[in-house]
Scaffold this motif. Structure first.
Motif, PDB file in Angstrom:
ATOM      1  N   ALA A 279      11.905 -11.660  -8.940  1.00 18.71           N
ATOM      2  CA  ALA A 279      11.436 -12.702  -8.034  1.00 18.71           C
ATOM      3  C   ALA A 279      11.979 -14.069  -8.397  1.00 18.71           C
ATOM      4  CB  ALA A 279       9.904 -12.747  -8.035  1.00 18.71           C
ATOM      5  N   PHE A 286       7.668  -9.570  -7.693  1.00 20.93           N
ATOM      6  CA  PHE A 286       6.909  -9.744  -6.457  1.00 20.93           C
ATOM      7  C   PHE A 286       5.565  -9.031  -6.554  1.00 20.93           C
ATOM      8  CE2 PHE A 286      11.476  -9.380  -5.215  1.00 20.93           C
ATOM      9  CZ  PHE A 286      11.665 -10.706  -4.902  1.00 20.93           C
ATOM     10  N   ILE A 289       4.522  -7.757  -0.955  1.00 19.19           N
ATOM     11  CA  ILE A 289       5.443  -8.397  -0.016  1.00 19.19           C
ATOM     12  C   ILE A 289       4.938  -8.178   1.409  1.00 19.19           C
ATOM     13  CG2 ILE A 289       7.805  -8.468   0.835  1.00 19.19           C
ATOM     14  CD1 ILE A 289       8.635  -7.281  -1.921  1.00 19.19           C
ATOM     15  N   ASP A 304       5.434 -13.605  -0.485  1.00 16.97           N
ATOM     16  CA  ASP A 304       4.937 -12.870  -1.652  1.00 16.97           C
ATOM     17  C   ASP A 304       3.416 -13.074  -1.685  1.00 16.97           C
ATOM     18  OD1 ASP A 304       4.815 -11.502  -4.045  1.00 16.97           O
ATOM     19  OD2 ASP A 304       5.555 -13.171  -5.253  1.00 16.97           O
TER      20      ASP A 304
END
Length: 321
Positions: A279, A286, A289, A304
């Motif tokens: 990320a 992440f 998502i 995110d």
């Protein structure tokens, strides 16, 4: 002999020309460049216009590169300018005009109307590019298609001719409205065979008008033509729970997988081009998502949601020629 010679010559010309057009059509759909890395540029998080960003769930970018963020946790839509400075928000919890209940997605049509999927109120709210209210779309001419009677609404997209498609996740189907906002058909329901969906989430339309559905329950991206006919699917050997999909203008299909917490890039025919779990920024990976969208200048935006932030990346490519 002369007429026979003309006939043979003409037939040869016909045969030689036909494959050439097919090759060109195929090449026009292939991406020119292949992404090799996402370079982290910045993170959008914290206080925006008085409230901390909470569970961003939808993203859209207009031709001026203004960014629109669905701030689901605060039941509002936020507009940021090209420099990513917040300029206006619209919404708050409720059911009347100017109020939303768990909005889930947003898209922009060619006329620069915004379509916000107000999931908790089972409607699509149309706004202009300056976040002024236009109308609410709840078709009532067909009792099967009143959005208010559907399940959890998770994605919305508008075709080049103004047809709206909404993902009904609970009922594993898409709802197509015509350009008069009247019910047209269901897409991907049990009657579609190989094209039947299971828990569809976000949607995208590419430059050729094909519809891409993040078919999370089937761990794939399902592809339909502009009439809603199933064409093919891809990603079943790579994806686990695709929740977001974006069709970039250069032909690349970006996908966010919620269970793997990966961002992947595919060609429009389903070849995996790139994948990353990095990320960048203050966190390494992440978390949940929700949405992904591309913009000019090779920018990629990613919601995110689990980290209450929107990530901004520059896409670095390797020539594909």
């Amino acid at each position: 002999m002369r007429p026979l010679l003309f006939l043979i010559t003409g037939l040869c010309l016909f045969i030689s020309c036909k494959p050439q057009s097919n090759v060109n059509a195929s090449e026009s759909r292939a991406p020119v460049k292949v992404p090799v890395r996402l370079s982290f540029e910045r993170e959008i998080s914290g206080k925006l216009l008085g409230f901390d960003l909470k569970r961003p769930s939808g993203l859209a970018v207009d031709p001026q590169q203004d960014l629109f963020i669905v701030d689901a946790g605060n039941h509002r839509l936020i507009k940021l300018d090209k420099s990513l400075e917040p300029v206006k928000d619209y919404g708050g919890f409720g059911a009347g005009i100017g109020r939303f209940n768990n909005p889930s997605d947003v898209t922009i049509d060619r006329g620069l109307n915004l379509y916000l999927l107000d999931a908790g109120n089972h409607r699509v709210v149309r706004l202009d590019i300056n976040l002024n209210y236009v109308d609410a779309i709840q078709p009532e001419d067909d009792p099967r298609a009143v959005i208010n009677n559907q399940g959890l609404l998770t994605g919305v997209v508008v075709s080049p001719i103004g047809e709206i498609t909404v993902a009904d996740s609970d009922n594993s189907r898409l709802i197509r409205l015509d350009n008069f906002n009247r019910f047209s058909r269901y897409i991907g329901d049990f009657s579609y065979g190989k094209g039947a969906l299971q828990t569809p989430l976000r949607l995208a339309i590419d430059r050729d008008g094909e519809l891409f559905a993040a078919d999370a329950g089937n761990a794939r991206i399902a592809v339909y033509d502009d009439y809603g006919n199933f064409l093919h699917a891809f990603g079943a050997d790579t994806l686990n729970y695709p929740a977001s999909v974006c069709a970039a203008p250069n032909g690349i299909i970006w996908v966010g997988d919620q269970q793997l917490n990966l961002v992947m890039a595919f060609s429009s025919d389903g070849r995996l081009l790139f994948s990353t779990a990095d990320a960048g920024g203050q966190a390494d990976h992440f978390s949940h998502i929700e949405a992904i969208t591309s913009a000019p200048d090779d920018l990629l935006y990613l919601a995110d949601s689990g980290n209450n932030r929107v990530m901004v990346y520059r896409i670095l490519y390797e020539d594909n020629r």
